[in-house]
Design a protein around this motif. Structure first.
Motif, mmCIF file in Angstrom:
data_model
loop_
_atom_site.group_PDB
_atom_site.id
_atom_site.type_symbol
_atom_site.label_atom_id
_atom_site.label_comp_id
_atom_site.label_asym_id
_atom_site.label_seq_id
_atom_site.Cartn_x
_atom_site.Cartn_y
_atom_site.Cartn_z
ATOM 1 N N GLY A 48 -1.494 -0.717 8.553
ATOM 2 C CA GLY A 48 -0.348 -0.833 9.442
ATOM 3 C C GLY A 48 0.594 0.347 9.399
ATOM 4 O O GLY A 48 1.688 0.286 9.963
ATOM 5 N N ALA A 49 0.188 1.440 8.749
ATOM 6 C CA ALA A 49 1.054 2.615 8.592
ATOM 7 C C ALA A 49 0.526 3.762 9.450
ATOM 8 O O ALA A 49 -0.486 4.380 9.113
ATOM 9 N N MET A 50 1.205 4.046 10.568
ATOM 10 C CA MET A 50 0.776 5.145 11.427
ATOM 11 C C MET A 50 1.267 6.472 10.843
ATOM 12 O O MET A 50 2.420 6.604 10.448
ATOM 13 N N PRO A 51 0.399 7.480 10.796
ATOM 14 C CA PRO A 51 0.805 8.780 10.250
ATOM 15 C C PRO A 51 1.715 9.540 11.220
ATOM 16 O O PRO A 51 1.893 9.119 12.372
ATOM 17 N N PRO A 52 2.278 10.655 10.799
ATOM 18 C CA PRO A 52 3.118 11.475 11.682
ATOM 19 C C PRO A 52 2.298 12.028 12.851
ATOM 20 O O PRO A 52 1.063 11.995 12.833
ATOM 21 N N HIS A 142 8.196 2.484 11.870
ATOM 22 C CA HIS A 142 8.518 2.697 10.459
ATOM 23 C C HIS A 142 9.870 2.041 10.192
ATOM 24 O O HIS A 142 10.922 2.599 10.499
ATOM 25 N N HIS A 143 9.843 0.849 9.639
ATOM 26 C CA HIS A 143 11.052 0.052 9.453
ATOM 27 C C HIS A 143 11.852 0.508 8.236
ATOM 28 O O HIS A 143 13.066 0.308 8.178
ATOM 29 N N SER A 144 11.177 1.083 7.255
ATOM 30 C CA SER A 144 11.810 1.648 6.067
ATOM 31 C C SER A 144 10.785 2.569 5.413
ATOM 32 O O SER A 144 9.688 2.777 5.950
ATOM 33 N N PRO A 179 -5.802 -7.846 21.225
ATOM 34 C CA PRO A 179 -4.452 -7.499 20.749
ATOM 35 C C PRO A 179 -4.437 -7.408 19.222
ATOM 36 O O PRO A 179 -5.124 -8.176 18.540
ATOM 37 N N VAL A 180 -3.607 -6.490 18.687
ATOM 38 C CA VAL A 180 -3.592 -6.206 17.254
ATOM 39 C C VAL A 180 -2.152 -6.109 16.754
ATOM 40 O O VAL A 180 -1.303 -5.485 17.396
ATOM 41 N N LEU A 181 -1.883 -6.726 15.607
ATOM 42 C CA LEU A 181 -0.640 -6.512 14.871
ATOM 43 C C LEU A 181 -1.006 -6.221 13.421
ATOM 44 O O LEU A 181 -1.610 -7.052 12.744
ATOM 45 N N ALA A 182 -0.639 -5.018 12.949
ATOM 46 C CA ALA A 182 -0.926 -4.630 11.573
ATOM 47 C C ALA A 182 0.383 -4.318 10.857
ATOM 48 O O ALA A 182 1.261 -3.655 11.413
ATOM 49 N N VAL A 183 0.510 -4.796 9.621
ATOM 50 C CA VAL A 183 1.721 -4.587 8.818
ATOM 51 C C VAL A 183 1.320 -4.079 7.442
ATOM 52 O O VAL A 183 0.379 -4.595 6.829
ATOM 53 N N SER A 184 2.046 -3.059 6.970
ATOM 54 C CA SER A 184 1.785 -2.500 5.636
ATOM 55 C C SER A 184 3.085 -2.380 4.852
ATOM 56 O O SER A 184 4.091 -1.877 5.379
ATOM 57 N N TYR A 185 3.044 -2.847 3.616
ATOM 58 C CA TYR A 185 4.129 -2.616 2.664
ATOM 59 C C TYR A 185 3.562 -1.727 1.570
ATOM 60 O O TYR A 185 2.603 -2.104 0.878
ATOM 61 N N ILE A 186 4.124 -0.522 1.417
ATOM 62 C CA ILE A 186 3.529 0.505 0.564
ATOM 63 C C ILE A 186 4.504 0.916 -0.521
ATOM 64 O O ILE A 186 5.636 1.319 -0.241
ATOM 65 N N PRO A 188 4.019 3.281 -4.033
ATOM 66 C CA PRO A 188 3.109 3.986 -4.944
ATOM 67 C C PRO A 188 3.218 3.524 -6.388
ATOM 68 O O PRO A 188 2.286 3.743 -7.177
ATOM 69 N N ASN A 189 4.340 2.864 -6.721
ATOM 70 C CA ASN A 189 4.554 2.419 -8.100
ATOM 71 C C ASN A 189 4.717 0.902 -8.196
ATOM 72 O O ASN A 189 5.381 0.409 -9.113
ATOM 73 N N GLY A 190 4.143 0.168 -7.264
ATOM 74 C CA GLY A 190 4.330 -1.276 -7.291
ATOM 75 C C GLY A 190 3.447 -1.988 -6.287
ATOM 76 O O GLY A 190 2.310 -1.577 -6.022
ATOM 77 N N LEU A 191 3.980 -3.057 -5.701
ATOM 78 C CA LEU A 191 3.205 -3.937 -4.833
ATOM 79 C C LEU A 191 2.838 -3.264 -3.511
ATOM 80 O O LEU A 191 3.664 -2.605 -2.882
ATOM 81 N N ASN A 192 1.587 -3.453 -3.093
ATOM 82 C CA ASN A 192 1.089 -3.002 -1.790
ATOM 83 C C ASN A 192 0.452 -4.193 -1.083
ATOM 84 O O ASN A 192 -0.406 -4.876 -1.660
ATOM 85 N N ILE A 193 0.879 -4.442 0.162
ATOM 86 C CA ILE A 193 0.338 -5.550 0.946
ATOM 87 C C ILE A 193 0.006 -5.044 2.350
ATOM 88 O O ILE A 193 0.840 -4.393 2.989
ATOM 89 N N ASP A 194 -1.196 -5.358 2.808
ATOM 90 C CA ASP A 194 -1.617 -4.962 4.156
ATOM 91 C C ASP A 194 -2.272 -6.149 4.855
ATOM 92 O O ASP A 194 -3.084 -6.863 4.250
ATOM 93 N N ALA A 195 -1.921 -6.335 6.126
ATOM 94 C CA ALA A 195 -2.534 -7.397 6.929
ATOM 95 C C ALA A 195 -2.679 -6.898 8.360
ATOM 96 O O ALA A 195 -1.687 -6.515 8.991
ATOM 97 N N LYS A 196 -3.899 -6.877 8.846
ATOM 98 C CA LYS A 196 -4.196 -6.501 10.227
ATOM 99 C C LYS A 196 -4.736 -7.740 10.932
ATOM 100 O O LYS A 196 -5.858 -8.176 10.664
ATOM 101 N N THR A 197 -3.913 -8.312 11.835
ATOM 102 C CA THR A 197 -4.262 -9.557 12.515
ATOM 103 C C THR A 197 -4.682 -9.254 13.950
ATOM 104 O O THR A 197 -4.003 -8.512 14.668
ATOM 105 N N MET A 198 -5.794 -9.862 14.381
ATOM 106 C CA MET A 198 -6.360 -9.599 15.709
ATOM 107 C C MET A 198 -6.779 -10.897 16.385
ATOM 108 O O MET A 198 -7.093 -11.879 15.711
#
Length: 303
Positions: A48-52, A142-144, A179-186, A188-198
């Motif tokens: 769920g993280a789009m690059p620059p 990019h919400h944060s 239709p797609v909704l993908a969310v990523s919480y990233i 580097p030093n802790g919890l990572n959660i990813d969900a891509k719902t279709m």
């Protein structure tokens, strides 16, 4: 009763025949011939993280094997069955400078190259070639620093070779709107959660007058960042067919597919901008589809 049983077994054999098409068939769901046009479980961390803005290349590599078919109760169907698929799927991503509704506009396309072999009761067939391509637009938000999301509309085109009388096919022969909704919480030093719902709207196969039911599915990954570029955890997919199949306008009962898959998953991010994810996932709680194991590797490289 024998005729009915024979018909049911024949249907399960046909379900196996198209079980793995392209990158889009690591799972063999109910629907027509037991296949699904999306590669279940293909996504992993960072989904769920789009690059620059810029051009990016991705490479999906997949190996899938299954040797059992499950019926509507989850019982093993008594047939001698085996399917094996190897897939390499290059993907091109273009993230533009354009902003739409506060999100970065992007486009992507995936072209899966498939090596498929199906064996059923002493008969076997192998095919190689281009599978069904996936493409579409997306908006990245990019919400944060840690929370990101993507809204997209994918289209799956029937570009793979298909013959309704063949045991193995690398194409589905119908379009899919997804239709797609993908969310990523990233972290580097802790919890990572990813969900891509279709959600898949499967259109009609003109050669068989068959329309597969709609499917709700999600690729997921949960892990912990070790602070050195590595994330370790688990990943897989969840799939549930929400509507019945129809053929010649008639509804087909007791044919909805579902499955849950889970296994170890890792990610490595380099200081040069590329990253690699890898996982193994085992399918369980399967209904009306094949049950097997998949191995996935995804490499992302900026141009």
């Amino acid at each position: 009763m024998k005729a009915v049983a024979k018909t049911m077994y024949a249907r399960h054999l046909r379900h196996a025949s198209l079980s793995l098409l392209a990158v889009a068939s690591v799972g063999v769901h109910a629907t027509e011939n037991g296949g699904s046009s999306y590669p279940m479980g293909s996504e992993n961390y960072m989904s769920g993280a789009m690059p620059p803005p810029g051009l990016y290349s991705q490479f999906f590599v997949n190996h899938y094997e299954a040797d059992s078919l499950r019926d509507n109760r989850g019982d093993k169907v008594p047939v001698d069955f085996r399917v094996r698929a190897n897939v390499i799927a290059p993907r091109l991503i273009w993230v533009t400078e354009q902003q739409v509704f506060g999100g970065s506009l992007a486009f992507h396309a995936i072209a899966p190259l498939v090596d498929l072999k199906v064996e059923v009761n002493g008969q076997s067939q192998s095919k190689q070639g281009l599978g069904d391509m996936i493409f579409g637009p997306a908006l990245g938000f990019h919400h944060s620093d840690k929370l990101h999301s993507i809204l997209a509309l994918d289209f799956i085109a029937p570009t793979g070779e298909y013959d309704k009388d063949d045991l193995a096919n690398v194409g589905r022969n119908y379009w899919v709107v997804e239709p797609v909704l993908a969310v990523s919480y990233i972290d580097p030093n802790g919890l990572n959660i990813d969900a891509k719902t279709m959600y898949d709207f499967n259109l009609r196969n003109k050669d068989t007058d068959y329309r597969s039911g709609q499917e709700l599915h999600m690729d997921y990954a949960v892990g912990w960042g070790l602070g050195n570029g590595w994330v370790v955890g688990v990943g897989g997919y969840i799939c549930h067919q929400t509507t019945d199949d129809r053929q010649d306008g008639d509804r087909i009962e007791d044919n909805k597919g579902r499955a849950f898959a889970i296994g170890p998953s890792v990610k490595y991010t380099s200081n040069k901008g590329w990253f690699l994810t890898a996982k193994w996932q085992q399918e369980s709680q399967v209904r009306n589809r094949a049950e097997g194991d998949a191995y996935w590797v995804k490499l992302t490289i900026p141009f």
